[in-house]
Motif scaffolding. Sequence first.
Motif, PDB file in Angstrom:
ATOM      1  N   THR A  75      10.197  -3.003   9.038  1.00 44.76           N
ATOM      2  CA  THR A  75       9.863  -3.706   7.805  1.00 44.76           C
ATOM      3  C   THR A  75       8.799  -2.934   7.028  1.00 44.76           C
ATOM      4  O   THR A  75       7.780  -2.538   7.595  1.00 44.76           O
ATOM      5  CB  THR A  75       9.312  -5.110   8.131  1.00 44.76           C
ATOM      6  OG1 THR A  75      10.287  -5.834   8.876  1.00 44.76           O
ATOM      7  CG2 THR A  75       9.003  -5.871   6.847  1.00 44.76           C
ATOM      8  N   PRO A  76       9.011  -2.696   5.728  1.00 40.92           N
ATOM      9  CA  PRO A  76       8.015  -1.960   4.937  1.00 40.92           C
ATOM     10  C   PRO A  76       6.655  -2.636   4.962  1.00 40.92           C
ATOM     11  O   PRO A  76       6.558  -3.857   4.858  1.00 40.92           O
ATOM     12  CB  PRO A  76       8.609  -1.976   3.524  1.00 40.92           C
ATOM     13  CG  PRO A  76      10.071  -2.151   3.720  1.00 40.92           C
ATOM     14  CD  PRO A  76      10.209  -3.028   4.926  1.00 40.92           C
ATOM     15  N   VAL A  77       5.606  -1.844   5.096  1.00 37.79           N
ATOM     16  CA  VAL A  77       4.233  -2.335   5.115  1.00 37.79           C
ATOM     17  C   VAL A  77       3.465  -1.721   3.953  1.00 37.79           C
ATOM     18  O   VAL A  77       3.445  -0.499   3.790  1.00 37.79           O
ATOM     19  CB  VAL A  77       3.524  -1.986   6.442  1.00 37.79           C
ATOM     20  CG1 VAL A  77       2.062  -2.409   6.391  1.00 37.79           C
ATOM     21  CG2 VAL A  77       4.235  -2.636   7.618  1.00 37.79           C
ATOM     22  N   ILE A  78       2.854  -2.561   3.144  1.00 31.79           N
ATOM     23  CA  ILE A  78       1.966  -2.101   2.080  1.00 31.79           C
ATOM     24  C   ILE A  78       0.548  -2.523   2.444  1.00 31.79           C
ATOM     25  O   ILE A  78       0.262  -3.720   2.569  1.00 31.79           O
ATOM     26  CB  ILE A  78       2.340  -2.692   0.714  1.00 31.79           C
ATOM     27  CG1 ILE A  78       3.765  -2.293   0.330  1.00 31.79           C
ATOM     28  CG2 ILE A  78       1.357  -2.224  -0.356  1.00 31.79           C
ATOM     29  CD1 ILE A  78       4.227  -2.902  -0.985  1.00 31.79           C
ATOM     30  N   MET A  79      -0.327  -1.563   2.647  1.00 29.58           N
ATOM     31  CA  MET A  79      -1.721  -1.884   2.924  1.00 29.58           C
ATOM     32  C   MET A  79      -2.418  -2.243   1.612  1.00 29.58           C
ATOM     33  O   MET A  79      -2.313  -1.506   0.620  1.00 29.58           O
ATOM     34  CB  MET A  79      -2.424  -0.701   3.585  1.00 29.58           C
ATOM     35  CG  MET A  79      -1.953  -0.440   5.002  1.00 29.58           C
ATOM     36  SD  MET A  79      -2.893   0.892   5.797  1.00 29.58           S
ATOM     37  CE  MET A  79      -2.259   0.750   7.481  1.00 29.58           C
ATOM     38  N   VAL A  80      -3.110  -3.376   1.597  1.00 32.46           N
ATOM     39  CA  VAL A  80      -3.831  -3.844   0.411  1.00 32.46           C
ATOM     40  C   VAL A  80      -5.284  -4.017   0.814  1.00 32.46           C
ATOM     41  O   VAL A  80      -5.629  -4.929   1.565  1.00 32.46           O
ATOM     42  CB  VAL A  80      -3.242  -5.175  -0.102  1.00 32.46           C
ATOM     43  CG1 VAL A  80      -3.930  -5.589  -1.391  1.00 32.46           C
ATOM     44  CG2 VAL A  80      -1.735  -5.050  -0.332  1.00 32.46           C
ATOM     45  N   ASP A  98       4.086   2.139   4.317  1.00 32.87           N
ATOM     46  CA  ASP A  98       4.951   2.685   3.282  1.00 32.87           C
ATOM     47  C   ASP A  98       4.218   2.891   1.966  1.00 32.87           C
ATOM     48  O   ASP A  98       4.666   3.669   1.123  1.00 32.87           O
ATOM     49  CB  ASP A  98       6.152   1.759   3.065  1.00 32.87           C
ATOM     50  CG  ASP A  98       7.043   1.687   4.289  1.00 32.87           C
ATOM     51  OD1 ASP A  98       8.059   2.395   4.308  1.00 32.87           O
ATOM     52  OD2 ASP A  98       6.712   0.947   5.231  1.00 32.87           O
ATOM     53  N   ASP A  99       3.111   2.206   1.775  1.00 29.66           N
ATOM     54  CA  ASP A  99       2.332   2.363   0.550  1.00 29.66           C
ATOM     55  C   ASP A  99       0.921   1.845   0.803  1.00 29.66           C
ATOM     56  O   ASP A  99       0.652   1.195   1.826  1.00 29.66           O
ATOM     57  CB  ASP A  99       2.975   1.609  -0.613  1.00 29.66           C
ATOM     58  CG  ASP A  99       2.650   2.223  -1.966  1.00 29.66           C
ATOM     59  OD1 ASP A  99       1.663   2.976  -2.046  1.00 29.66           O
ATOM     60  OD2 ASP A  99       3.368   1.942  -2.936  1.00 29.66           O
ATOM     61  N   TYR A 100       0.023   2.119  -0.136  1.00 28.79           N
ATOM     62  CA  TYR A 100      -1.397   1.800   0.034  1.00 28.79           C
ATOM     63  C   TYR A 100      -1.935   1.423  -1.340  1.00 28.79           C
ATOM     64  O   TYR A 100      -1.917   2.233  -2.267  1.00 28.79           O
ATOM     65  CB  TYR A 100      -2.110   3.036   0.586  1.00 28.79           C
ATOM     66  CG  TYR A 100      -3.511   2.825   1.121  1.00 28.79           C
ATOM     67  CD1 TYR A 100      -3.745   2.828   2.487  1.00 28.79           C
ATOM     68  CD2 TYR A 100      -4.590   2.664   0.268  1.00 28.79           C
ATOM     69  CE1 TYR A 100      -5.032   2.676   2.997  1.00 28.79           C
ATOM     70  CE2 TYR A 100      -5.877   2.504   0.757  1.00 28.79           C
ATOM     71  CZ  TYR A 100      -6.094   2.514   2.128  1.00 28.79           C
ATOM     72  OH  TYR A 100      -7.355   2.365   2.629  1.00 28.79           O
TER      73      TYR A 100
END
Length: 234
Positions: A75-80, A98-100
């Motif tokens: 599952t794609p993970v976006i760190m916020v 997958d993104d930050y």
Amino acid sequence: MRLLLVEDDNHVAAALSAVLARHGFDVTHARSGEEALQALLPDTGAPFGVVLLDLGLPDQDGFEVCGRIRKRTATPVIMVTARSDVRSRIHGLNLGADDYVVKPYDTGELLARIHAVSRRTVPGEPGPEDQETGADDPLRLGPVLVELPTRQVTVNGVPVPLTRKEFDLLALLAQRPGVVFRREQIISEVWRTSWEGTGRTLEVHIASLRSKLRMPALIETVRGVGYRLVAPAA
């Protein structure tokens, strides 16, 4: 789309959940790393499309949570997070994020990033990592060997673990050594989006590749244009 929001601040989570709901997301809120991992178990209902992961969690560091998530699901993970330094960005991406996204952020930016990472994991729709990027023959770049069918990279015979996007990026550049790829073209082909905000993510991935391959000169920055791969001598 089901979305897992991992955020310990209830006020922040409530405000963001309301915005996401207005844009059609079914949001589940987890207040800790362990609660998030429990929510991702396969018997808890339909799978999540994206995980929004805060790093400042009460029970464990978000980096650790990301690593544990990546071991059990794609599952794609976006760190916020409020951590804006480049080392944290690179570390998060190396762990499989997958993104930050750095706080404070524009809501439109976050929504665009969610849609960008989710597009390649729609059931039945192959993402770039599932598509052929060229011939099946390995790409030899001096001591670097890029094997497209198995998605393996070695330097002088030593395997180099790369994230999905790092491999996609390297494979794209490696198929045409010496050719300058415009930033917009790379973002379009690797991230499948034309959204300009992805440019910062591209820079972080380039820095991470240079570090992992231990060959800073392999990927050359063409100022104002993009990047090209400079094939080293064998």
